[in-house]
Motif scaffolding. Sequence first.
Motif, PDB file in Angstrom:
ATOM      1  N   LEU A 285      -2.485 -10.062  -4.738  1.00 58.37           N
ATOM      2  CA  LEU A 285      -1.652  -9.493  -5.804  1.00 58.37           C
ATOM      3  C   LEU A 285      -2.356  -8.329  -6.482  1.00 58.37           C
ATOM      4  CD1 LEU A 285       0.959  -9.610  -7.420  1.00 58.37           C
ATOM      5  CD2 LEU A 285      -0.148 -11.242  -8.972  1.00 58.37           C
ATOM      6  N   ILE A 286      -3.666  -8.479  -6.720  1.00 60.52           N
ATOM      7  CA  ILE A 286      -4.416  -7.407  -7.375  1.00 60.52           C
ATOM      8  C   ILE A 286      -4.478  -6.178  -6.474  1.00 60.52           C
ATOM      9  CG2 ILE A 286      -6.711  -6.755  -8.219  1.00 60.52           C
ATOM     10  CD1 ILE A 286      -6.976  -9.623  -9.260  1.00 60.52           C
ATOM     11  N   ASN A 287      -4.654  -6.390  -5.173  1.00 59.92           N
ATOM     12  CA  ASN A 287      -4.650  -5.254  -4.244  1.00 59.92           C
ATOM     13  C   ASN A 287      -3.316  -4.514  -4.283  1.00 59.92           C
ATOM     14  OD1 ASN A 287      -7.198  -5.037  -3.022  1.00 59.92           O
ATOM     15  ND2 ASN A 287      -6.807  -6.815  -1.749  1.00 59.92           N
ATOM     16  N   ILE A 288      -2.221  -5.265  -4.385  1.00 56.14           N
ATOM     17  CA  ILE A 288      -0.899  -4.640  -4.461  1.00 56.14           C
ATOM     18  C   ILE A 288      -0.790  -3.813  -5.745  1.00 56.14           C
ATOM     19  CG2 ILE A 288       1.566  -5.113  -4.787  1.00 56.14           C
ATOM     20  CD1 ILE A 288       1.211  -7.483  -2.856  1.00 56.14           C
ATOM     21  N   PHE A 289      -1.231  -4.386  -6.875  1.00 57.71           N
ATOM     22  CA  PHE A 289      -1.195  -3.643  -8.141  1.00 57.71           C
ATOM     23  C   PHE A 289      -1.990  -2.341  -8.024  1.00 57.71           C
ATOM     24  CE2 PHE A 289      -0.487  -7.690 -10.857  1.00 57.71           C
ATOM     25  CZ  PHE A 289       0.887  -7.515 -10.766  1.00 57.71           C
ATOM     26  N   PHE A 290      -3.168  -2.422  -7.412  1.00 59.98           N
ATOM     27  CA  PHE A 290      -4.030  -1.252  -7.318  1.00 59.98           C
ATOM     28  C   PHE A 290      -3.429  -0.163  -6.436  1.00 59.98           C
ATOM     29  CE2 PHE A 290      -8.326  -3.562  -8.228  1.00 59.98           C
ATOM     30  CZ  PHE A 290      -7.935  -3.716  -9.540  1.00 59.98           C
ATOM     31  N   HIS A 291      -2.695  -0.549  -5.384  1.00 54.99           N
ATOM     32  CA  HIS A 291      -2.223   0.427  -4.405  1.00 54.99           C
ATOM     33  C   HIS A 291      -0.774   0.870  -4.614  1.00 54.99           C
ATOM     34  CE1 HIS A 291      -5.726  -1.221  -2.189  1.00 54.99           C
ATOM     35  NE2 HIS A 291      -5.786  -0.011  -1.695  1.00 54.99           N
ATOM     36  N   ALA A 292       0.007   0.107  -5.383  1.00 50.93           N
ATOM     37  CA  ALA A 292       1.447   0.377  -5.470  1.00 50.93           C
ATOM     38  C   ALA A 292       1.749   1.768  -6.024  1.00 50.93           C
ATOM     39  CB  ALA A 292       2.126  -0.697  -6.317  1.00 50.93           C
ATOM     40  N   SER A 293       1.180   2.105  -7.183  1.00 50.33           N
ATOM     41  CA  SER A 293       1.510   3.401  -7.790  1.00 50.33           C
ATOM     42  C   SER A 293       0.982   4.555  -6.946  1.00 50.33           C
ATOM     43  CB  SER A 293       0.943   3.486  -9.212  1.00 50.33           C
ATOM     44  OG  SER A 293      -0.466   3.372  -9.201  1.00 50.33           O
ATOM     45  N   GLU A 294      -0.198   4.368  -6.334  1.00 49.45           N
ATOM     46  CA  GLU A 294      -0.747   5.434  -5.495  1.00 49.45           C
ATOM     47  C   GLU A 294       0.151   5.698  -4.292  1.00 49.45           C
ATOM     48  OE1 GLU A 294      -4.877   6.589  -3.099  1.00 49.45           O
ATOM     49  OE2 GLU A 294      -4.749   4.745  -4.256  1.00 49.45           O
ATOM     50  N   SER A 295       0.643   4.625  -3.662  1.00 52.12           N
ATOM     51  CA  SER A 295       1.510   4.810  -2.499  1.00 52.12           C
ATOM     52  C   SER A 295       2.827   5.466  -2.885  1.00 52.12           C
ATOM     53  CB  SER A 295       1.776   3.450  -1.824  1.00 52.12           C
ATOM     54  OG  SER A 295       2.499   2.582  -2.690  1.00 52.12           O
ATOM     55  N   ALA A 296       3.289   5.203  -4.111  1.00 51.30           N
ATOM     56  CA  ALA A 296       4.550   5.789  -4.568  1.00 51.30           C
ATOM     57  C   ALA A 296       4.404   7.281  -4.872  1.00 51.30           C
ATOM     58  CB  ALA A 296       5.049   5.052  -5.809  1.00 51.30           C
ATOM     59  N   MET A 297       3.210   7.704  -5.284  1.00 47.19           N
ATOM     60  CA  MET A 297       3.014   9.076  -5.746  1.00 47.19           C
ATOM     61  C   MET A 297       2.299   9.975  -4.743  1.00 47.19           C
ATOM     62  SD  MET A 297       1.761   8.169  -9.626  1.00 47.19           S
ATOM     63  CE  MET A 297       1.596   9.875 -10.129  1.00 47.19           C
ATOM     64  N   MET A 298       1.707   9.394  -3.702  1.00 48.04           N
ATOM     65  CA  MET A 298       0.809  10.160  -2.836  1.00 48.04           C
ATOM     66  C   MET A 298       1.503  11.333  -2.145  1.00 48.04           C
ATOM     67  SD  MET A 298      -2.194  10.758  -1.834  1.00 48.04           S
ATOM     68  CE  MET A 298      -3.193   9.353  -2.323  1.00 48.04           C
ATOM     69  N   GLU A 299       2.749  11.167  -1.731  1.00 48.60           N
ATOM     70  CA  GLU A 299       3.431  12.238  -1.014  1.00 48.60           C
ATOM     71  C   GLU A 299       3.604  13.469  -1.894  1.00 48.60           C
ATOM     72  OE1 GLU A 299       7.531  13.174   1.489  1.00 48.60           O
ATOM     73  OE2 GLU A 299       7.132  11.138   0.778  1.00 48.60           O
ATOM     74  N   SER A 300       4.116  13.281  -3.118  1.00 43.76           N
ATOM     75  CA  SER A 300       4.323  14.425  -4.005  1.00 43.76           C
ATOM     76  C   SER A 300       2.983  14.996  -4.473  1.00 43.76           C
ATOM     77  CB  SER A 300       5.174  14.029  -5.216  1.00 43.76           C
ATOM     78  OG  SER A 300       4.547  12.999  -5.954  1.00 43.76           O
ATOM     79  N   PHE A 301       2.003  14.141  -4.671  1.00 42.46           N
ATOM     80  CA  PHE A 301       0.668  14.573  -5.048  1.00 42.46           C
ATOM     81  C   PHE A 301       0.063  15.467  -3.971  1.00 42.46           C
ATOM     82  CE2 PHE A 301      -3.927  13.229  -4.645  1.00 42.46           C
ATOM     83  CZ  PHE A 301      -4.416  13.986  -5.697  1.00 42.46           C
ATOM     84  N   GLY A 302       0.180  15.038  -2.718  1.00 43.55           N
ATOM     85  CA  GLY A 302      -0.341  15.824  -1.605  1.00 43.55           C
ATOM     86  C   GLY A 302       0.364  17.155  -1.454  1.00 43.55           C
ATOM     87  N   LYS A 303       1.684  17.166  -1.681  1.00 40.96           N
ATOM     88  CA  LYS A 303       2.445  18.414  -1.570  1.00 40.96           C
ATOM     89  C   LYS A 303       2.040  19.400  -2.663  1.00 40.96           C
ATOM     90  CE  LYS A 303       6.628  16.748   0.776  1.00 40.96           C
ATOM     91  NZ  LYS A 303       8.079  16.486   0.629  1.00 40.96           N
ATOM     92  N   GLU A 304       1.798  18.897  -3.870  1.00 44.07           N
ATOM     93  CA  GLU A 304       1.447  19.799  -4.972  1.00 44.07           C
ATOM     94  C   GLU A 304       0.112  20.487  -4.723  1.00 44.07           C
ATOM     95  OE1 GLU A 304       0.748  19.818  -9.825  1.00 44.07           O
ATOM     96  OE2 GLU A 304       1.812  18.152  -8.870  1.00 44.07           O
ATOM     97  N   LEU A 305      -0.866  19.757  -4.212  1.00 46.51           N
ATOM     98  CA  LEU A 305      -2.189  20.342  -4.007  1.00 46.51           C
ATOM     99  C   LEU A 305      -2.336  21.005  -2.639  1.00 46.51           C
ATOM    100  CD1 LEU A 305      -4.442  17.659  -5.704  1.00 46.51           C
ATOM    101  CD2 LEU A 305      -4.217  20.047  -6.365  1.00 46.51           C
ATOM    102  N   GLY A 306      -1.610  20.513  -1.654  1.00 45.10           N
ATOM    103  CA  GLY A 306      -1.653  21.135  -0.326  1.00 45.10           C
ATOM    104  C   GLY A 306      -3.062  21.181   0.245  1.00 45.10           C
ATOM    105  N   ARG A 307      -3.503  22.373   0.668  1.00 45.09           N
ATOM    106  CA  ARG A 307      -4.824  22.541   1.273  1.00 45.09           C
ATOM    107  C   ARG A 307      -5.956  22.430   0.252  1.00 45.09           C
ATOM    108  NH1 ARG A 307      -6.035  24.637   5.952  1.00 45.09           N
ATOM    109  NH2 ARG A 307      -7.704  25.903   5.026  1.00 45.09           N
TER     110      ARG A 307
END
Length: 398
Positions: A285-307
Amino acid sequence: MSTNTFIALFTYGGGMRGLVPAHIMAAIESRTGLGMAEMVDLFTGPSTGSILNAALTRPHRRRPFEPQYKAKHMIRFYEREGASIFPYDRFREFRGLLHDFNNRTVKITKLSQMMRHGHYSARHLAKALYALYGDAKLGDSVTSLVIPCYSLGGEDREGRVGGSAMWLKNIKSPAYNPTTAKPLDVTLYDAVMASAAAPTYFPCHDFSAYDPNNGTWRTVHAIDGSIFDNPCISYQGAIKPHVPEDYQPIMVCLGTGITNRPIHKDEWNRFGALGVVDPANDLPLINIFFHASESAMMESFGKELGRDLFMFNRSMLVPIPGESLPSVDIDDATPENMARLERFAHIILEDNKTQFDELCHILVSNRDRKHTQQNDFMKTLKRTVHALTGGVLGDERR
């Protein structure tokens, strides 16, 4: 791209797995011949990441404008202190068995203590961190430092009551400080002890801090910043507000291994109410808490910073041909596992050789640019002082 770069370093949490980013940073320092604090503008990251970041920005005891430690010193720190901080846990399997049966009524004194007060004594961690930081303060860091922790309760600076995320910040040039807020008067030891108080491993850490912005004292009861912090959240909450205008943000993320494994529904249901937070089951459960928000935001985060995003991490669950993977447990301080963590770090670097070479070039260029700007500033300051002094002396001669 702007000629001015602002480099932020995020270091993940993960206990003994902090050896992975320590080895990666040691490789960067070996390649560039420079310390991380000379090249990076802002350090952030929770838990074991805060241990590394605070050490690498801690001022030297005799030369306060230089850092006391380099990454190679931190590798030795983990190797020397790991077994004391995380002694072998002979109760792990027994606790797992009890949790599987959902035994909520056990009254054995020793077992009750273990369930109630954190899995390990904080005494060994406290001794190791105090030896590392001494009485150095958050506000002493040689460059910008952000240490995240989660306050369990009380009233915060804005008057909010209840638990809340905390960014313990010391913002220094070239970082932009929009509110000109001064850092809390808190020791690095207290800030890092709070950020590293991992749930189910250590009890919460209490500390008091003076707030020079409003002249009040605050008492904080805090646990691991990993509860809320990840690169995506850190970028929005702790980095982006401090990037100066006309500077290009570059973010470097140093991982401690990806450990969020898939769980079948039947396995989840077998865990029971206590089993979902038990280390014997890898803290699902703790692993899910730690990773949930990151997995939800990673795509847009990666697009904003790009290279401009440099991510060094990989799964600890996918087999590597011819290699023995390190343990996913954050408390495995055996010599065998530490050797595997070192090898794992080198595999990450081998997988990202081109990116590593590019990053080292950017880091050195960033340091050179800052060095040039500092020299230009000092020359201008000297000319100004000389002109003012000459004018005063000229008036006196007349």
